[in-house]
Design an enzyme around this catalytic site. Structure first.
Site, PDB file in Angstrom:
ATOM      1  CD  GLN A  92      81.941  73.129 -15.802  1.00 35.90           C
ATOM      2  OE1 GLN A  92      82.458  73.644 -16.776  1.00 35.90           O
ATOM      3  NE2 GLN A  92      81.050  73.756 -15.064  1.00 35.90           N
ATOM      4  CG  ASN A 142      73.257  69.529 -29.881  1.00 33.66           C
ATOM      5  OD1 ASN A 142      73.285  68.715 -30.812  1.00 33.66           O
ATOM      6  ND2 ASN A 142      74.206  70.425 -29.693  1.00 33.66           N
ATOM      7  CE1 TYR A 177      85.976  78.545 -20.595  1.00 31.51           C
ATOM      8  CE2 TYR A 177      83.607  78.795 -20.500  1.00 31.51           C
ATOM      9  CZ  TYR A 177      84.743  78.028 -20.312  1.00 31.51           C
ATOM     10  OH  TYR A 177      84.616  76.743 -19.839  1.00 31.51           O
ATOM     11  CD  GLN A 190      82.990  78.713 -33.068  1.00 31.69           C
ATOM     12  OE1 GLN A 190      82.840  78.268 -31.940  1.00 31.69           O
ATOM     13  NE2 GLN A 190      82.884  77.958 -34.140  1.00 31.69           N
TER      14      GLN A 190
END
Ligand SMILES: NC(=O)c1ccc[n+]([C@@H]2O[C@H](COP(=O)([O-])OP(=O)(O)OC[C@H]3O[C@@H](n4cnc5c(N)ncnc54)[C@H](OP(=O)(O)O)[C@@H]3O)[C@@H](O)[C@H]2O)c1
Length: 319
Positions: free
Chosen positions: A180, A296, A54, A27
Site C-alpha cells: 500500500q 470521483n 485512524y 470530519q
C-alpha cells in the site's frame, strides 16, 4: 466499475476503492459515513480500507457499525486494516511489528470492527528493529487462525518486501501479496525501478493511497486554503506547507487545461491517471462528503483517454 486482480492473487478489487483516513470520526459522523460508503458500494466499490491508528480506533468502530447497518453480504466486500503504530505508549506496543503486538493488535481491530476477519491485513510501516522472520511468521499465524485472509506491506522499501518474500518462501509461510504505497502525480517513487522485481517477477498487487495528494490535485487550493477542507483542519499543519507550495500549485494549474480538454474535473483526471499504471490494482480514494464520492467514481469514464502523447505532456509537467 472494473475489477483488477490484486497482483497474482485470485482476489479481485474494484479499480477505485474507499478509505477512512482523516475523515471518519474527525470530519464525518456515522450517518455521513454510511452515505459515502453506500455511494461507493453502489458504484461497484468492493474494498474499504482502514487502520488501527485512524482516529485512535474510532475509525474501525464507525466502519464496523456502518457495515452492520448497511447489511451487505460479507462476501460482497473486502475490509482491510493496518498495524504498526499501536494504541498504547508501551515499548512493545508502538512502532513495532513484533509477534506479541501483531497477534494482540489484530484481535483489538476485529473487536472494534465487530468482524470475524479482515480480508487484508497490512504492516503499516516496516520495522527494521524486529527480525523479518518474526513478523512474517506472526502474519502467517494470523492468517492460519482465520483472522485475516491475505497480508501485505505499506510504504516498505523494495528490498524489505523482497526479504519478506524470500523468508516466507524458504520457510513455507504465507507470503505478503500487496503493497500500500502513496501514489499520485507528485509522488511516483514507490513504483521506481527498484520495485520492478516486486511487481514484475513476484506479481505483487498494490492498493495506492492519496491519489489527489490530500485534495491538492482537485485544484481547490489554487486560491488558498478553503474552509471545510483537509488543509484547514487543526493538527494537519504539516500538510498545509504542501497544499500552499507555489511550485506544486503551478503544476496543478498546468494540468487544468489537459483535464478540461478531456471533459474531466481535475480530481477525475488525477484519479484516472493513477489507473494508467498496470501495477496499480486499486486506487484508494478518500472523501469528506458524498458529492465527492459521486464525482470521483466518474473518473472511471476517463481511464482509456490517456494517449501516449498526453502521458508525455503530463510527464513534462511533473518531471
Ligand atoms: N498506508 C498508508 O500509510 C496510508 C496513508 C494515507 C492514506 N491511506 C489510505 O488511502 C486513503 C485515501 O487517502 P487520502 O484520503 O489522502 O486520498 P486523497 O484522494 O489524496 O484525499 C482525499 C481528500 O481530498 C478531498 N477530496 C476528495 N475528492 C474531492 C473532490 N472531488 N473535490 C474536492 N475535494 C476532494 C477530501 O478532503 P476535504 O474535503 O476534507 O478537503 C478528501 O478527504 C485513506 O483513506 C486511507 O485509507 C493510507
Amino acid at each position: 466499475m472494473n475489477y483488477r486482480h490484486l497482483g497474482n492473487a485470485g482476489l479481485q478489487v474494484s479499480e477505485l476503492s474507499f478509505g477512512s483516513w482523516v475523515t471518519f470520526h474527525n470530519q464525518v459522523d456515522l450517518d455521513a459515513t454510511m452515505k459515502m460508503m453506500e455511494a461507493a458500494y453502489d458504484a461497484g466499490v468492493n474494498f474499504f480500507d482502514n487502520a488501527e491508528v485512524y482516529a485512535g480506533g474510532l475509525s474501525e468502530e464507525i466502519m464496523g457499525e456502518a457495515l452492520r447497518r448497511l447489511g451487505w453480504r460479507r462476501g460482497s466486500y473486502l475490509v482491510s486494516t493496518k498495524l504498526y503504530w499501536g494504541m498504547h505508549d508501551n515499548p512493545n506496543e508502538k512502532n513495532t511489528l513484533n509477534r506479541k503486538y501483531l497477534l494482540e493488535a489484530v484481535d483489538g481491530s476485529l473487536t472494534r470492527f465487530g468482524l470475524d476477519y479482515v480480508d487484508l491485513l497490512f504492516c503499516h510501516r516496516a520495522d527494521p528493529t524486529t527480525p523479518i522472520e518474526e513478523t512474517v511468521r506472526a502474519m502467517h499465524n494470523i492468517i492460519e487462525r482465520g483472522k485475516a485472509l491475505y497480508w501485505g506491506t505499506s510504504e516498505w522499501e523494495a528490498a524489505e518486501i523482497l526479504e519478506a518474500l524470500d523468508v516466507a518462501e524458504r520457510r513455507n509461510l504465507h507470503k505478503p501479496i500487496v503493497e500500500q504505497p502513496i501514489y499520485n502525480l507528485f509522488a511516483q517513487h514507490r513504483f521506481g525501478p527498484d520495485y520492478e522485481p516486486v511487481y514484475g517477477k513476484h506479481g505483487y498487487g498494490s492498493t495506492t493511497w492519496s491519489p489527489l495528494a490530500s485534495g491538492l490535485l482537485t485544484g481547490k487550493y489554487q486560491a488558498g486554503i478553503p474552509q471545510n477542507s483537509r488543509g484547514a483542519l487543526e493538527g494537519y499543519d504539516w500538510l498545509q506547507k504542501e497544499l500552499t507550495d507555489a511550485e506544486r500549485l503551478a503544476k496543478v494549474a498546468a494540468l487544468e487545461p489537459l483535464a478540461k480538454e478531456m471533459g474531466a474535473t481535475l480530481a477525475q483526471f488525477s484519479l484516472a491517471w493513477c489507473l494508467q499504471n498496470a501495477h496499480v490494482s486499486t486506487v484508494l480514494t478518500g472523501a469528506s462528503r458524498v458529492e465527492q464520492v459521486h464525482e470521483n467514481m466518474k473518473a472511471l469514464a476517463f481511464v482509456d483517454r490517456f494517449t501516449p502523447d498526453l502521458m508525455a505532456d503530463i510527464d513534462s509537467i511533473f518531471s
